[in-house]
Scaffold this active site. Structure first.
Site, PDB file in Angstrom:
ATOM      1  N   HIS A  66       0.706  -1.193   0.068  1.00 42.49           N
ATOM      2  CA  HIS A  66      -0.015   0.087   0.198  1.00 42.49           C
ATOM      3  C   HIS A  66       1.126   1.217  -0.164  1.00 42.49           C
ATOM      4  O   HIS A  66       1.533   1.500   1.008  1.00 42.49           O
ATOM      5  CB  HIS A  66      -0.932   0.074   1.466  1.00 42.49           C
ATOM      6  N   HIS A 180      -8.925 -10.270   0.382  1.00 43.24           N
ATOM      7  CA  HIS A 180      -8.509 -10.018   1.914  1.00 43.24           C
ATOM      8  C   HIS A 180      -9.488 -10.688   2.649  1.00 43.24           C
ATOM      9  O   HIS A 180     -10.437 -10.003   2.708  1.00 43.24           O
ATOM     10  CB  HIS A 180      -8.304  -8.411   2.307  1.00 43.24           C
ATOM     11  N   HIS A 234      -2.192 -12.262   2.236  1.00 43.67           N
ATOM     12  CA  HIS A 234      -1.790 -12.401   3.676  1.00 43.67           C
ATOM     13  C   HIS A 234      -2.651 -13.439   4.618  1.00 43.67           C
ATOM     14  O   HIS A 234      -3.227 -12.875   5.511  1.00 43.67           O
ATOM     15  CB  HIS A 234      -1.707 -11.130   4.367  1.00 43.67           C
ATOM     16  N   ASP A 305       2.619  -6.610   2.493  1.00 42.97           N
ATOM     17  CA  ASP A 305       1.645  -5.645   2.887  1.00 42.97           C
ATOM     18  C   ASP A 305       1.960  -4.545   3.479  1.00 42.97           C
ATOM     19  O   ASP A 305       1.591  -3.948   4.508  1.00 42.97           O
ATOM     20  CB  ASP A 305       0.655  -6.571   3.959  1.00 42.97           C
ATOM     21  N   HIS A 309       1.722   4.046   8.227  1.00 43.83           N
ATOM     22  CA  HIS A 309       0.856   4.819   8.893  1.00 43.83           C
ATOM     23  C   HIS A 309       1.763   5.833   9.792  1.00 43.83           C
ATOM     24  O   HIS A 309       2.845   5.245  10.268  1.00 43.83           O
ATOM     25  CB  HIS A 309      -0.087   4.322   9.799  1.00 43.83           C
TER      26      HIS A 309
HETATM   27  O1  DOR Z   1      -3.095  -3.714   8.306  1.00 39.65           O
HETATM   28  C1  DOR Z   1      -3.611  -3.374   7.116  1.00 39.65           C
HETATM   29  N1  DOR Z   1      -3.521  -2.086   6.859  1.00 39.65           N
HETATM   30  N2  DOR Z   1      -4.213  -4.454   6.340  1.00 39.65           N
HETATM   31  C2  DOR Z   1      -5.048  -4.171   5.000  1.00 39.65           C
HETATM   32  O2  DOR Z   1      -5.313  -4.898   4.642  1.00 39.65           O
HETATM   33  C3  DOR Z   1      -5.024  -2.554   4.650  1.00 39.65           C
HETATM   34  C4  DOR Z   1      -3.725  -2.004   5.112  1.00 39.65           C
HETATM   35  C5  DOR Z   1      -3.662  -0.194   4.907  1.00 39.65           C
HETATM   36  O3  DOR Z   1      -3.837  -0.073   3.871  1.00 39.65           O
HETATM   37  O4  DOR Z   1      -3.323   0.362   5.900  1.00 39.65           O
END
Ligand code: DOR
Length: 439
Positions: A66, A180, A234, A305, A309
């Site tokens: 991501h 997912h 995952h 994955d 953040h």
């Molecule tokens: O922990 C996660 N964060 N799992 C996901 O599938 C999406 C991801 C995110 O985009 O932050």
């Protein structure tokens, strides 16, 4: 006409396509590998890399990341993420559609491809995201590795959780569906049961093993019914791995992340909300069952994955904290360190992080060090150990759940399309990757 770009890697320990190791030279011309031999006599001027003592692997293809652009660039963007890839030995990635706007139309896909061509240092591909009503886009979007369905753990349009809505997607077309797999109804119910608990450790109980199992069972059922190419993203639980071990159609693949192999719910005590992700971390038993399934070929490959953040976002109180952790900079070193600890072999790591991904997604000419294959390569150092240090990370979020872990197999040099994109701590930001194609 510009002169060809020629690179000669001398005396590396090369992981050959059959998994054997050979000390030798690799010659690349423009974007391709042209020769692999114990010794190559080169008359034309080439950039030479002395690789004595280093191990040469095909570049990592990370099939689930991501990277947040467009719309969430305060967390990461395609430039910072691809610098992190270069440092981690990741030469190609497949990126997920939960950006802003969501990647649910050809227009949004084209926009990402355009952005990536301008700023991505490594090769790129982008999933198209399923909503309840974008079937025409799902059938026609190009180029894409497949359709991403969030069966759970997602808000808004990207959540497709009813069996009827799911079935309408499985029933039409033939391209790969990547799920997912978490059951949203169970998550909703468990969330009410555990409301008012702010200890992040409860995350693994709310989104528990059964939530994952229910969704994986449903995805498998629909895939069986329509013989539809399915990939389970995952995979996190021993139960799902055992289910697949007993009944895995030939058209189904599955992946696991390094964190689901190497971390478990005990990590909440040490790193708190930095360990919060979806699907959540599980138990040491799940770790072991997943490892065994991976070694036995029940699980096909590894994805990170990578879901960055900011530390500020992670510093809020659970459940307001976002789920996800970065991974592209540490995945290869984590897996090679596991190989040094004899949890697996180097050849298996190469298969799980490159070859098997290329095969599953039909990415031509990647995943092996052989003439005719693309010159996406990584030289790693398996002789020294170095800890994961926050201050060295290139991901914009600047943290790792593995901070302090002492790892070997760090990338020394990463090559994308025959060009050196990373070498001993320096990123060559002039290099650009290419859009991946899918057979
Ligand atoms: O922990 C996660 N964060 N799992 C996901 O599938 C999406 C991801 C995110 O985009 O932050």
């Amino acid at each position: 006409m510009s002169s060809p770009q020629i690179l000669l890697i001398r005396q590396a320990r090369i992981v050959l396509p059959n998994g054997e190791l050979m000390i030798g030279d690799v010659l690349t011309r423009d974007r391709q590998i042209v020769e692999v031999a114990p010794e190559i006599s080169q008359t034309v001027v080439a950039t030479e890399i002395d690789a004595q003592g280093l191990t040469l692997l095909p570049g990592v293809i990370d099939p689930q990341v991501h990277f947040r652009e467009p719309g969430l660039e305060h967390k990461e963007d395609l430039f910072t993420a691809s610098c992190a890839c270069a440092k981690g030995g990741v030469t190609s990635f497949l990126e997920m559609p939960n950006t802003r706007p969501l990647t649910t139309t050809q227009q949004a896909l084209d926009d990402k491809l355009e952005r990536a061509s301008n700023k991505c240092l490594v090769n790129y591909g982008f999933f198209i995201g399923a909503t309840a009503d974008n079937l025409p886009d799902l059938l026609l979007a190009q180029p894409t590795p497949g359709i991403k369905i969030f069966m759970g753990s997602m808000h808004g349009q990207l959540l497709v959780d009813g069996e009827t809505a799911l079935e309408s997607i499985f029933a039409k077309g033939s391209r790969l569906i990547a799920v997912h797999a978490e059951d949203q109804a169970r998550i909703n119910q468990r969330r009410q049961e555990f409301a008012n608990i702010h200890d992040v450790a409860v995350h693994s109980q709310i989104q528990d093993n059964q939530a994952a199992m229910l969704a994986t069972q449903l995805a498998l059922k629909l895939s069986q019914k329509y013989q539809r190419r399915l990939h389970i993203l995952h995979m996190s639980t021993g139960e799902e791995a055992e289910l697949l071990r007993h009944d895995k159609p030939s058209w189904v693949t599955a992946e696991v992340t390094p964190q689901h192999l190497l971390l478990n719910a005990s990590a909440y005590e040490q790193i708190g909300t930095l360990a919060q992700m979806n699907p959540p971390l599980r138990s040491p038993h799940d770790n072991e069952v997943l490892w065994q399934a991976l070694r036995d070929g029940v699980i096909d490959f590894i994805a990170t994955d990578h879901a960055p953040h900011t530390l500020e976002e992670k510093a809020q109180e659970y459940p307001n904290t976002p789920s996800g952790m970065p991974g592209v900079e540490t995945s290869l070193a984590l897996m090679l360190t596991a190989a040094m600890q004899e949890k697996c072999t180097i050849a298996q790591v190469v298969n799980w992080m490159s070859k098997a991904v290329a095969v599953a997604y039909g990415i031509p000419n990647k995943g092996a060090i052989a003439p005719g294959y693309d010159a996406d390569l990584v030289l790693v150092d398996l002789n020294t150990y170095r800890p994961v240090r926050r201050e060295e990370l290139l991901t914009k979020c600047r943290w790792s759940p593995f901070e302090g872990w002492n790892l070997t197999g760090w990338a020394v040099t990463t090559i994308v399309g025959g060009e050196i994109v990373y070498h001993k701590g320096q990123v060559n930001t002039q290099v650009r990757g290419q859009a991946l194609t899918f057979l």
